[in-house]
Design a protein around this motif. Structure first.
Motif, short mmCIF file in Angstrom:
data_model
loop_
_atom_site.label_atom_id
_atom_site.label_comp_id
_atom_site.label_asym_id
_atom_site.label_seq_id
_atom_site.Cartn_x
_atom_site.Cartn_y
_atom_site.Cartn_z
N MET A 10 15.91 49.58 19.12
CA MET A 10 15.22 49.98 20.19
C MET A 10 16.12 50.65 21.24
SD MET A 10 14.79 46.22 22.12
CE MET A 10 13.26 46.02 21.30
N ASN A 11 15.03 51.52 22.14
CA ASN A 11 15.61 52.38 23.26
C ASN A 11 14.64 53.05 24.11
OD1 ASN A 11 17.19 54.08 24.90
ND2 ASN A 11 18.97 54.15 23.42
N TYR A 12 14.78 52.89 25.27
CA TYR A 12 13.83 53.31 26.20
C TYR A 12 13.64 54.86 25.87
CZ TYR A 12 12.75 49.58 29.23
OH TYR A 12 12.11 48.56 29.77
N SER A 77 9.96 54.25 21.19
CA SER A 77 10.28 54.28 22.81
C SER A 77 8.67 54.42 23.48
CB SER A 77 11.03 55.57 23.25
OG SER A 77 10.29 56.70 22.95
N ILE A 80 7.86 50.04 23.78
CA ILE A 80 8.99 49.36 24.16
C ILE A 80 8.47 48.36 25.33
CG2 ILE A 80 10.28 50.90 25.58
CD1 ILE A 80 12.94 49.65 24.50
N GLU A 81 7.88 49.05 26.22
CA GLU A 81 7.51 48.57 27.43
C GLU A 81 6.37 47.43 27.05
OE1 GLU A 81 6.30 50.70 30.75
OE2 GLU A 81 8.32 51.78 30.80
N ARG A 84 8.45 44.52 25.39
CA ARG A 84 9.21 43.75 26.51
C ARG A 84 8.58 42.97 27.25
NH1 ARG A 84 9.95 47.15 31.57
NH2 ARG A 84 8.03 46.44 31.75
N LEU A 102 21.01 49.34 19.55
CA LEU A 102 20.55 50.37 20.54
C LEU A 102 21.19 51.47 20.11
CD1 LEU A 102 19.69 47.54 22.14
CD2 LEU A 102 20.07 48.87 24.17
N ASP A 113 19.06 55.47 29.86
CA ASP A 113 17.95 54.90 29.14
C ASP A 113 18.68 53.77 28.36
OD1 ASP A 113 15.99 56.45 30.34
OD2 ASP A 113 15.56 57.44 28.63
N THR A 114 19.56 53.71 27.77
CA THR A 114 20.59 52.95 26.98
C THR A 114 20.87 51.81 27.83
OG1 THR A 114 20.77 54.48 24.99
CG2 THR A 114 22.18 52.28 25.20
N THR A 117 17.74 49.87 29.00
CA THR A 117 17.44 48.78 27.92
C THR A 117 18.32 47.74 27.71
OG1 THR A 117 16.60 50.92 26.58
CG2 THR A 117 16.78 48.87 25.43
N GLU A 120 17.27 45.40 30.32
CA GLU A 120 15.81 44.70 30.34
C GLU A 120 16.21 43.45 29.44
OE1 GLU A 120 12.78 44.75 31.47
OE2 GLU A 120 13.07 46.76 32.95
#
Length: 179
Positions: A10-12, A77, A80-81, A84, A102, A113-114, A117, A120
């Motif tokens: 994953m990663n934003y 991406s 991901i929210e 999360r 990531l 963004d990493t 992430t 988060e």
């Protein structure tokens, strides 16, 4: 048989290589692994066994709870929210994952963004030792340390692994992507 591994990528940021790494690096090294892609924008862009959207993550969680084979979960991406938020509401699901990978490219936005992430994941309750960053699409390995300096400092401060192995950008990756 060893317990099955469950790995989330994953990663934003998009376009950091999550799907390529899942498909071409991890899956061949985990015999019999199943692949689950959580995506709505790039749906159909992989050879995943299952494709769902973040809104269907509850189904994924149920499958992971009963996992009998290695599983790679590729979180796009665009989803991901939602994932999360689901993890925050049901933190017990975090125990289903052995590792959060990531991928990150040298672009300043992807590095930020990493870091976001990682933050988060830790705030959701993920043990930082279960988070690993892989530097991807390295164009010039001689300056990679400079390009990723902020990420390296942040990761070290938060006990997150940054893999020594880096993926150098080669023409072959575009050729693989086009297959």
């Amino acid at each position: 048989m060893k317990s099955p591994l469950v790995i989330a990528l994953m990663n934003y940021s998009g376009n950091v290589g999550k799907t390529t790494i899942a498909k071409n690096l991890l899956r061949p090294r985990l015999p019999g692994a199943q692949s689950i892609q959580i995506e709505s924008i790039n749906s159909g862009d992989t050879h995943a066994d299952y494709e769902v959207t973040g809104k269907q993550f509850e189904l994924v969680a149920k499958q992971l709870a009963l996992a009998v084979k290695h599983t790679i979960v590729d979180v796009g991406s665009s989803n991901i929210e939602v994932v999360r938020n689901y993890l925050r509401q049901r933190p017990q699901i975090l125990s289903y994952f052995d590792l959060f990978v990531l991928p990150c490219t040298a672009d300043a936005k992807q590095v930020r963004d990493t870091i976001a992430t990682i933050t988060e994941l830790i705030e959701c309750g993920v043990d930082p030792r279960r988070v690993a960053v892989i530097k991807n699409k390295i164009i010039d390995p001689t300056i990679a340390d400079i390009e990723f300096a902020a990420l390296d400092v942040y990761a070290e401060k938060n006990n997150v692994r940054v893999l020594r192995e880096q993926i150098v950008e080669l023409d072959i990756y575009q050729a693989l992507h086009n297959l």
